[in-house]
Design an enzyme around this catalytic site. Sequence first.
Site, short mmCIF file in Angstrom:
data_model
loop_
_atom_site.label_atom_id
_atom_site.label_comp_id
_atom_site.label_asym_id
_atom_site.label_seq_id
_atom_site.Cartn_x
_atom_site.Cartn_y
_atom_site.Cartn_z
NE ARG A 75 86.82 67.96 95.58
CZ ARG A 75 85.91 67.76 94.63
NH1 ARG A 75 85.11 66.71 94.72
NH2 ARG A 75 85.81 68.58 93.62
CG HIS A 119 88.45 52.34 86.94
ND1 HIS A 119 87.82 53.56 86.84
CD2 HIS A 119 89.17 52.19 85.80
CE1 HIS A 119 88.15 54.13 85.70
NE2 HIS A 119 88.96 53.32 85.04
#
Length: 210
Positions: A75, A119
């Site tokens: 990552r 979100h």
Amino acid sequence: MSPERRAVSIAGRPRVAILISGRGSNMAALIDAAPALGYEVALVFSNVVDAPGLAVAAAAGVATAALDHRGHGGRAAFDAKVDAILAAHDIRYVALAGYMRLLSDPFVAAWAGRMLNIHPSLLPSFTGLDTHARAIAAGCRVAGCTVHFVTGELDGGPIVAQAAVPVLEEDTAETLAARILAEEHRIYPLALAALCAGRLRIAGQRVLGG
């Protein structure tokens, strides 16, 4: 850099990159609002090379870049390559818009205070996925969306803006999501504009200004 893009930069419009993984609904809202709100969407990046949102951005005249997240040695290594792409485009602020990646700590630290996310819940409730179905199952009378700064905690950064909608008796996850999405398209550009204009200040978990 093209003469047109150089003129925009000299005029003082902060350069924003939008990171996506899919169709880019919020991305399109951010692009559409940019001329009126004083920031420049200078790049749309995706970790999915055939993400539909890339074509939408290109049609709007926005530069695009894509890099498959697989096969980079982890990552952090992938995020370092993304960071290099952002640097090459002279990006000042980052807006996540359906970017389905957990970010590495070095990347989050590099963009601390300069990276926002949208979100689909009224945080701190319902972090993670399946927010609309979970809100209905929990018997919530209101649901909504949140723009927040990105930190190392999933959906846990200081809150910049929120919008609420009622949960109707006949709502499904899909109908509730559609009404919330309209609010996402409204508040995200305003929150990004406030960040780019320097009107936001983080004080602990609170965001002052707007």
